[in-house]
Design a protein around this motif. Structure first.
Motif, PDB file in Angstrom:
ATOM      1  N   UNK A  95     112.177   5.856  60.497  1.00  0.00           N
ATOM      2  CA  UNK A  95     111.098   5.103  59.845  1.00  0.00           C
ATOM      3  C   UNK A  95     110.165   4.488  60.893  1.00  0.00           C
ATOM      4  N   UNK A  96     110.729   4.017  61.991  1.00  0.00           N
ATOM      5  CA  UNK A  96     109.910   3.442  63.061  1.00  0.00           C
ATOM      6  C   UNK A  96     108.895   4.472  63.564  1.00  0.00           C
ATOM      7  N   UNK A  97     109.346   5.707  63.800  1.00  0.00           N
ATOM      8  CA  UNK A  97     108.443   6.737  64.318  1.00  0.00           C
ATOM      9  C   UNK A  97     107.367   7.107  63.301  1.00  0.00           C
ATOM     10  N   UNK A  98     107.710   7.138  62.028  1.00  0.00           N
ATOM     11  CA  UNK A  98     106.699   7.395  60.994  1.00  0.00           C
ATOM     12  C   UNK A  98     105.651   6.286  61.005  1.00  0.00           C
ATOM     13  N   UNK A  99     106.110   5.041  61.065  1.00  0.00           N
ATOM     14  CA  UNK A  99     105.176   3.915  61.057  1.00  0.00           C
ATOM     15  C   UNK A  99     104.352   3.859  62.350  1.00  0.00           C
ATOM     16  N   UNK A 100     104.948   4.236  63.469  1.00  0.00           N
ATOM     17  CA  UNK A 100     104.204   4.290  64.733  1.00  0.00           C
ATOM     18  C   UNK A 100     103.078   5.312  64.637  1.00  0.00           C
ATOM     19  N   UNK A 101     103.389   6.486  64.092  1.00  0.00           N
ATOM     20  CA  UNK A 101     102.365   7.512  63.919  1.00  0.00           C
ATOM     21  C   UNK A 101     101.233   6.989  63.023  1.00  0.00           C
ATOM     22  N   UNK A 102     101.587   6.345  61.904  1.00  0.00           N
ATOM     23  CA  UNK A 102     100.563   5.802  61.006  1.00  0.00           C
ATOM     24  C   UNK A 102      99.726   4.725  61.692  1.00  0.00           C
ATOM     25  N   UNK A 103     100.384   3.866  62.470  1.00  0.00           N
ATOM     26  CA  UNK A 103      99.656   2.804  63.170  1.00  0.00           C
ATOM     27  C   UNK A 103      98.670   3.394  64.171  1.00  0.00           C
ATOM     28  N   UNK A 104      99.088   4.425  64.889  1.00  0.00           N
ATOM     29  CA  UNK A 104      98.186   5.061  65.853  1.00  0.00           C
ATOM     30  C   UNK A 104      97.047   5.788  65.140  1.00  0.00           C
ATOM     31  N   UNK A 105      97.359   6.460  64.057  1.00  0.00           N
ATOM     32  CA  UNK A 105      96.341   7.212  63.323  1.00  0.00           C
ATOM     33  C   UNK A 105      95.353   6.297  62.598  1.00  0.00           C
ATOM     34  N   UNK A 106      95.858   5.198  62.045  1.00  0.00           N
ATOM     35  CA  UNK A 106      95.011   4.304  61.243  1.00  0.00           C
ATOM     36  C   UNK A 106      94.499   3.095  62.013  1.00  0.00           C
ATOM     37  N   UNK A 107      94.815   3.000  63.296  1.00  0.00           N
ATOM     38  CA  UNK A 107      94.428   1.836  64.100  1.00  0.00           C
ATOM     39  C   UNK A 107      92.966   1.461  63.997  1.00  0.00           C
ATOM     40  N   UNK A 108      92.030   2.403  64.199  1.00  0.00           N
ATOM     41  CA  UNK A 108      90.604   2.034  64.094  1.00  0.00           C
ATOM     42  C   UNK A 108      90.228   1.504  62.716  1.00  0.00           C
ATOM     43  N   UNK A 109      90.739   2.132  61.662  1.00  0.00           N
ATOM     44  CA  UNK A 109      90.454   1.671  60.300  1.00  0.00           C
ATOM     45  C   UNK A 109      91.025   0.271  60.071  1.00  0.00           C
ATOM     46  N   UNK A 110      92.275   0.062  60.503  1.00  0.00           N
ATOM     47  CA  UNK A 110      92.907  -1.246  60.329  1.00  0.00           C
ATOM     48  C   UNK A 110      92.174  -2.321  61.120  1.00  0.00           C
ATOM     49  N   UNK A 111      91.675  -1.976  62.295  1.00  0.00           N
ATOM     50  CA  UNK A 111      90.933  -2.949  63.094  1.00  0.00           C
ATOM     51  C   UNK A 111      89.616  -3.318  62.405  1.00  0.00           C
ATOM     52  N   UNK A 112      88.935  -2.332  61.833  1.00  0.00           N
ATOM     53  CA  UNK A 112      87.704  -2.621  61.086  1.00  0.00           C
ATOM     54  C   UNK A 112      87.993  -3.551  59.912  1.00  0.00           C
ATOM     55  N   UNK A 113      89.089  -3.293  59.204  1.00  0.00           N
ATOM     56  CA  UNK A 113      89.487  -4.161  58.089  1.00  0.00           C
ATOM     57  C   UNK A 113      89.797  -5.568  58.589  1.00  0.00           C
ATOM     58  N   UNK A 114      90.461  -5.650  59.723  1.00  0.00           N
ATOM     59  CA  UNK A 114      90.820  -6.958  60.280  1.00  0.00           C
ATOM     60  C   UNK A 114      89.578  -7.751  60.664  1.00  0.00           C
ATOM     61  N   UNK A 115      88.574  -7.075  61.196  1.00  0.00           N
ATOM     62  CA  UNK A 115      87.319  -7.756  61.539  1.00  0.00           C
ATOM     63  C   UNK A 115      86.677  -8.336  60.279  1.00  0.00           C
ATOM     64  N   UNK A 116      86.677  -7.577  59.196  1.00  0.00           N
ATOM     65  CA  UNK A 116      86.111  -8.064  57.928  1.00  0.00           C
ATOM     66  C   UNK A 116      86.862  -9.312  57.459  1.00  0.00           C
ATOM     67  N   UNK A 117      88.185  -9.281  57.538  1.00  0.00           N
ATOM     68  CA  UNK A 117      88.984 -10.437  57.128  1.00  0.00           C
ATOM     69  C   UNK A 117      88.698 -11.634  58.020  1.00  0.00           C
ATOM     70  N   UNK A 118      88.665 -11.415  59.340  1.00  0.00           N
ATOM     71  CA  UNK A 118      88.390 -12.519  60.265  1.00  0.00           C
ATOM     72  C   UNK A 118      87.005 -13.109  60.033  1.00  0.00           C
ATOM     73  N   UNK A 119      86.007 -12.253  59.781  1.00  0.00           N
ATOM     74  CA  UNK A 119      84.662 -12.752  59.489  1.00  0.00           C
ATOM     75  C   UNK A 119      84.656 -13.577  58.200  1.00  0.00           C
ATOM     76  N   UNK A 120      85.341 -13.097  57.174  1.00  0.00           N
ATOM     77  CA  UNK A 120      85.410 -13.810  55.901  1.00  0.00           C
ATOM     78  C   UNK A 120      86.066 -15.179  56.057  1.00  0.00           C
TER      79      UNK A 120
END
Length: 148
Positions: A95-120
């Motif tokens: 499960x760790x390796x699956x989640x690591x792959x998802x984190x690496x693949x979705x990192x830019x998208x998640x960071x964009x979402x995080x910026x929106x949350x931080x701005x809000x």
């Protein structure tokens, strides 16, 4: 009372502690969501307490299961250590390796979402390397569990 203790040892499970561990895991998830959104509910919004509870219960259950297998797998034998670490690895790593792959693949998208949350929430932005570090050093550190 003795029959209750005997049934626990025979079943090798303590269901109420499994349930409490599940509640601790949910506490960690909800607590992190609260940190992310800025909401506050006393105690629930402190996921570190949920982590402590989960780790404490997990440690107890590991010792409990070791004592059940003590005669069959004594700690003095090297093969017991190998069996223990092999079981731990295959319980955690897939499960760790699956989640690591998802984190690496979705990192830019998640960071964009995080910026929106931080701005809000009028917060300063998170460090981008927390979401965008796809370097070989970071990947190897995570693949080998040598991160942190």
């Amino acid at each position: 009372m003795a029959s209750y203790e005997t049934s626990i040892i025979k079943s090798s499970r303590i269901e109420c502690l499994d349930g409490l561990r599940a509640l601790a895991a949910i506490w960690v998830l909800v607590g992190h969501c609260m940190l992310l959104t800025g909401w506050q509910i006393p105690i629930v919004s402190e996921p570190d307490l949920g982590v402590d509870l989960f780790i404490m219960l997990s440690g107890f259950l590991m010792v409990f299961h070791y004592q059940l297998r003590q005669e069959k797998e004594p700690w003095q034998r090297p093969e017991t250590w190998l069996k223990f670490w092999t079981r731990r690895y295959f319980r955690i790593a897939p499960l760790f390796y699956v989640m690591l792959f998802l984190a690496l693949a979705l990192g830019p998208y998640l960071y964009d979402c995080r910026i929106i949350i931080d701005d809000f929430l009028s917060r300063s932005h998170q460090a981008p390397e927390r979401y965008l570090d796809g370097s070989l050093k970071n990947i190897v550190a995570h693949l080998t569990f040598l991160f942190g």
